[in-house]
Design a protein around this motif. Structure first.
Motif, mmCIF file in Angstrom:
data_model
loop_
_atom_site.group_PDB
_atom_site.id
_atom_site.type_symbol
_atom_site.label_atom_id
_atom_site.label_comp_id
_atom_site.label_asym_id
_atom_site.label_seq_id
_atom_site.Cartn_x
_atom_site.Cartn_y
_atom_site.Cartn_z
ATOM 1 N N LYS A 50 4.178 6.247 -5.112
ATOM 2 C CA LYS A 50 4.041 6.407 -6.463
ATOM 3 C C LYS A 50 3.206 7.444 -6.900
ATOM 4 C CE LYS A 50 6.393 4.837 -9.125
ATOM 5 N NZ LYS A 50 7.854 5.408 -9.648
ATOM 6 N N ALA A 51 1.877 7.239 -6.380
ATOM 7 C CA ALA A 51 0.930 8.407 -6.473
ATOM 8 C C ALA A 51 1.173 9.773 -6.081
ATOM 9 C CB ALA A 51 -0.375 7.992 -5.626
ATOM 10 N N LEU B 109 4.472 -3.892 -8.561
ATOM 11 C CA LEU B 109 4.051 -2.869 -7.948
ATOM 12 C C LEU B 109 4.510 -1.287 -8.433
ATOM 13 C CD1 LEU B 109 3.956 -4.167 -4.210
ATOM 14 C CD2 LEU B 109 1.623 -3.691 -5.589
ATOM 15 N N GLY B 110 5.578 -1.378 -8.952
ATOM 16 C CA GLY B 110 6.259 -0.091 -9.531
ATOM 17 C C GLY B 110 7.232 0.484 -8.763
ATOM 18 N N ALA C 261 0.734 -1.133 -0.091
ATOM 19 C CA ALA C 261 -0.057 0.004 0.016
ATOM 20 C C ALA C 261 0.924 1.176 0.011
ATOM 21 C CB ALA C 261 -0.941 -0.042 1.319
ATOM 22 N N ALA C 262 1.831 1.094 0.776
ATOM 23 C CA ALA C 262 2.713 2.189 0.868
ATOM 24 C C ALA C 262 3.387 2.648 -0.289
ATOM 25 C CB ALA C 262 3.795 2.137 1.867
ATOM 26 N N VAL C 263 4.153 1.495 -1.222
ATOM 27 C CA VAL C 263 4.699 1.614 -2.368
ATOM 28 C C VAL C 263 3.669 2.518 -3.629
ATOM 29 C CG1 VAL C 263 5.323 0.441 -4.531
ATOM 30 C CG2 VAL C 263 6.100 -0.209 -2.069
ATOM 31 N N ARG D 127 9.973 8.819 -5.904
ATOM 32 C CA ARG D 127 10.846 7.675 -6.346
ATOM 33 C C ARG D 127 10.915 6.739 -5.358
ATOM 34 N NH1 ARG D 127 16.648 8.655 -8.337
ATOM 35 N NH2 ARG D 127 16.811 9.432 -6.398
ATOM 36 N N VAL D 128 10.415 5.111 -5.444
ATOM 37 C CA VAL D 128 10.343 4.252 -4.401
ATOM 38 C C VAL D 128 11.179 3.373 -4.498
ATOM 39 C CG1 VAL D 128 8.559 2.739 -3.495
ATOM 40 C CG2 VAL D 128 7.823 4.939 -4.175
#
Length: 317
Positions: A154-155, A176-177, A148-150, A159-160
């Motif tokens: 991104k939203a 997940l991105g 969820a945090a990832v 940068r994750v």
């Protein structure tokens, strides 16, 4: 109705028993709901062990997050009123604390939008004040809370960096991105974060793990960075060196999402409206890795407790 019951504390598969029980009777301000989906969370294991901050009277039904349907046909998400948890055919919700399930999500996805995504949104936006262009480091990035945090990072335009345990979970984090995925078993977390950020470090760290993960975070957090402490799934509560936080100029931020219901309840509804919008746009979509029948709940709780799951495991009564 059928419901899982815990009559003594201990490891989930040892103390959880599927039984025939009476439907719970709603009290003032409560709603009886047919459980459509109940997702497994780490606190379910802690409840079974008697280690959670809330200790319901025995016997109780675990399951702290659900999507349910009211007698008048409304589809709602929320935390059931213990001792009548979500691993049952019927449960109770506090009407004032329940939220409408987003139309864009199915029952399992809608249930998963509650604890993990609310926690992620409050952690990143209310506590850390994350900004577009910053670097976010997420521990347990393939898990229910981390995934969820990832997506929320991104939203927000960050940068994750996702930290996971093993190649299978690395694949989930990439899907997940995550812009960079690190395996805590194989990679040098500190050196890799420093290299990825040009020596600066992570602006925001999201840590539901504690223990060694926190220790490494403190060594690769940026100047004026923020470490958000969400939980301790490692079983080890770190003892941070405050002199290190002082000389390195970073903040350690605690997050107990449940306190917002007590001190700032309107913010939860505001957060839900934002999450519903992001879900409708397709920007976020809870990762439900498994959907199991009610009979599989005890095994599912064990797998989550052992850190062997990805995303959310959903129990479908």
């Amino acid at each position: 109705m059928r419901a899982w019951q815990v009559a003594e504390t201990g490891e989930p598969e040892r103390v959880m028993r599927l039984a025939e029980t009476e439907r719970p009777e709603p009290g003032p301000g409560q709603l009886l709901v047919e459980v459509l989906a109940a997702n497994v969370n780490f606190p379910d294991a802690l409840l079974c062990r008697g280690q959670y901050q809330i200790r319901p009277p025995l016997p109780f039904t675990p399951g702290v997050e659900l999507c349910g349907r009211t007698e008048d046909g409304r589809r709602l998400i929320g935390t059931p009123v213990l001792p009548h948890g979500g691993f049952a055919e019927y449960a109770l919700l506090e009407e004032a604390a329940s939220l409408p399930a987003p139309d864009a999500l199915d029952d399992a996805e809608a249930a998963a939008l509650y604890i993990g995504y609310q926690t992620g949104w409050f952690g990143l936006h209310r506590r850390a004040r994350i900004a577009a262009g910053e670097t976010l480091l997420v521990h347990a990035a393939a898990g229910g809370v981390g995934s969820a945090a990832v997506q929320l990072g991104k939203a927000a335009g960050a940068r994750v960096i996702g930290v996971v345990g093993g190649p299978e979970k690395a694949g989930v984090a990439r899907a997940l991105g995550c812009d960079l995925v690190l395996d805590r078993h194989a990679d040098d977390i500190i050196a890799s974060v420093k290299e990825f950020t040009g020596g600066r470090g992570a602006d925001v760290v999201y840590d539901p793990v504690g223990g060694d993960s926190y220790a490494k975070s403190a060594k690769c957090v940026a100047f004026e960075g923020r470490i958000v402490v969400v939980g301790f799934t490692s079983g080890t509560i770190p003892a941070p060196a405050l002199n290190h936080a002082m000389v390195k100029n970073y903040a350690i931020l605690g997050l107990h999402w449940g306190l917002y219901a007590k001190y700032a309840p309107r913010t939860i509804a505001e957060c839900h409206r934002e999450l519903t919008r992001l879900a409708a746009e397709g920007t976020i979509k809870p990762l439900v890795s498994e959907r199991v029948p009610l009979e599989g709940a005890a095994s599912a709780v064990r797998r989550v407790a052992e850190g062997r799951s990805t995303g959310r495991i959903c129990v479908l009564p």
